[in-house]
Design a protein around this motif. Structure first.
Motif, short mmCIF file in Angstrom:
data_model
loop_
_atom_site.label_atom_id
_atom_site.label_comp_id
_atom_site.label_asym_id
_atom_site.label_seq_id
_atom_site.Cartn_x
_atom_site.Cartn_y
_atom_site.Cartn_z
N UNK A 88 44.80 65.89 55.11
CA UNK A 88 44.84 65.62 56.54
C UNK A 88 44.91 66.92 57.35
N UNK A 89 44.50 66.83 58.60
CA UNK A 89 44.30 68.01 59.42
C UNK A 89 45.54 68.78 59.80
N UNK A 90 46.73 68.21 59.64
CA UNK A 90 47.95 68.92 59.98
C UNK A 90 48.68 69.53 58.80
N UNK A 91 48.08 69.46 57.61
CA UNK A 91 48.73 69.98 56.41
C UNK A 91 48.67 71.50 56.37
N UNK A 92 49.58 72.07 55.60
CA UNK A 92 49.53 73.50 55.29
C UNK A 92 49.02 73.67 53.86
N UNK A 93 48.68 74.89 53.51
CA UNK A 93 48.23 75.13 52.14
C UNK A 93 49.37 74.97 51.14
N UNK A 94 50.59 75.13 51.58
CA UNK A 94 51.72 74.81 50.71
C UNK A 94 51.75 73.35 50.32
#
Length: 470
Positions: A111-117
């Motif tokens: 999803x567009x609000x995720x971080x690479x972590x």
């Protein structure tokens, strides 16, 4: 009218969303409008914390109906703080952080609000990774839409080279899927063209095996800053000749004052290379051993670790709220004149966190044609960035002055154009230069999908329908 006043009835938007709307005067407003870069202090009219794609579409349509500028905020950070804007409606995706790994084809839906972590948490446990950046708190959306340079680029290409499809909300509120089969022109533009074309609510990526079961070999090798010239000259020759399973970025920096670094090195100016080997360990130990044998290192910190650990190694050094000032360019080669500039300016960072980095852009990246994606820098070389960083706003002029002087000294060796993810607000000419020969095509795609330039709080490409842009 002040920056936080608007004639739009923003207090009514919340009734139409599953998520929440934060308004000026609300208890959480200042926290909600704050971005990673403490230099940025903007006051939006409202912040729509979207719960899903429908919320995004409704927020976009509300902003258009009431003539509000739109700023789109993902889950990470942006050099220029372009996720917020004065008197704008912020479409905030940070609550949309779902990640799903499909084991049938090893693609990853994000999803567009995720971080690479968030992504690494899922993929590395399965011994896989999506090519990304070098800091786990970076947002998936921003990094992907700008290109995506990181440890896996030499072997597997940029993040955009591993994008399979994207789901996005357009300026008219409609939702489309962009891929090689559907809206291929839009898919081309999304792979490097930034947030100019819509709000991406989800991405699907190819993942790749990484290391041995997700465990890689890597870490820093630090040299005395007096040796920086020799180290840089050696690095520019050795890196392109190395196997593509290894990558390493070079920095001029001060040693962080804390574990795991020995106290004798704290705050000492050094030249460092952070290496990462993602192939079989027996071969990696041989290659890394040869690299560590060069020169007289002050510290050899390479060992085996989960890939996610290397990706998050620098997170703690850069908490939100510090002052950041970025200046960047691409370099086809590291000239002797550039080495001298690095020695003059990089040997004395003005604050403990200020730094210069050179990231390799070669290997698999160069096997993609320059016009195959919007990201045009495919001829090899390095993405360079000088970053002044400090927690104290009183040091703003100190860090900006050093960054500008250092960058200007390197300009004669620049290839033309900078990595768009490293740009602050630097004007239309710098945006055009970042896209080289792909700019005019991007302007035409913009005219098709966002003819009114609804999405302009970004490194903006104004719409243009002609064969060449004005």
């Amino acid at each position: 009218m002040t920056a936080t006043q608007t004639t739009a009835p923003v207090d009514t938007l919340g009734a139409h969303l599953r998520g929440t709307v934060v308004l000026p005067g609300d208890a959480g407003y200042d926290e909600a409008r704050a971005v990673h870069n403490g230099m940025i202090d903007r006051h939006p009219a409202a912040i729509a914390r979207c719960a899903d794609e429908v919320d995004v579409a409704r927020a976009v349509l509300f902003a258009r109906e009431h003539a509000l500028r739109i700023a789109v905020r993902g889950g990470g950070h942006n050099a220029g703080g372009l996720g917020v804007w004065d008197n704008a409606l912020v479409v905030d995706l940070s609550g949309m952080r779902g990640v799903h790994l499909d084991r049938s084809d090893w693609t990853v839906r994000v999803q567009g609000g995720a971080t690479w972590g968030d992504v690494d948490h899922i993929t590395v446990a399965q011994g896989r990774a999506v090519p990304s950046g070098l800091v786990s708190t970076t947002g998936v959306g921003g990094l992907t839409l700008g290109g995506g340079i990181g440890y896996l680029a030499r072997l597997h290409g940029l993040t955009v080279d591993n994008l399979v499809e994207a789901q996005l909300v357009l300026a008219d509120g409609s939702s489309v899927t962009a891929s090689e089969e559907e809206h291929p022109d839009l898919f081309w533009a999304l792979r490097g063209g930034g947030g100019n074309f819509g709000v991406v609510t989800s991405f699907r990526f190819r993942s790749h095996p990484v290391g041995e079961g997700g465990v890689v070999l890597g870490g820093p090798v630090l040299y005395d800053v007096a040796d920086a010239g020799d180290v840089i000259r050696w690095y520019r020759e050795v890196l392109p000749a190395l196997p593509e399973e290894i990558s390493g970025w070079l920095g001029l920096l001060r040693v962080p004052s804390g574990p795991p670094f020995p106290e004798s090195l704290w705050d000492r100016p050094v030249c460092g290379i952070v290496w990462c080997w993602t192939g079989p360990h027996d071969r990696g130990q041989e290659v890394l051993g040869e690299l560590a044998a060069y020169g007289s290192p002050l510290l050899v910190g390479m060992h085996d670790m989960p890939f996610s650990q290397l990706q998050s190694a620098f997170d703690g050094l850069y908490p939100p709220g510090y002052q950041w000032y970025w200046k960047a360019d691409f370099y086809d080669q590291i000239t002797d004149e550039a080495v001298h500039a690095h020695q003059r300016h990089g040997s004395r960072p003005p604050t403990s966190l200020s730094t210069m980095h050179l990231y390799p852009v070669d290997g698999a990246v160069t096997r993609v044609p320059e016009d195959a994606t919007a990201f045009p820098h495919r001829s090899g070389g390095w993405a360079g960035v000088v970053v002044g960083i400090d927690p104290d706003p009183g040091n703003r002029e100190l860090i900006t002055g050093w960054s500008r002087a250092y960058w200007e000294a390197l300009r004669p060796s620049a290839a033309g154009g900078a990595y768009v993810n490293f740009l602050m607000e630097e004007g239309a000419d710098r945006v055009r230069a970042a896209y080289r020969g792909n700019y005019d095509r991007l302007a035409r795609v913009k005219a098709r999908y966002d003819p009114d330039n609804t999405f302009r709080v970004n490194q903006n490409i104004p719409p243009h329908r002609g064969e060449t842009s004005p």
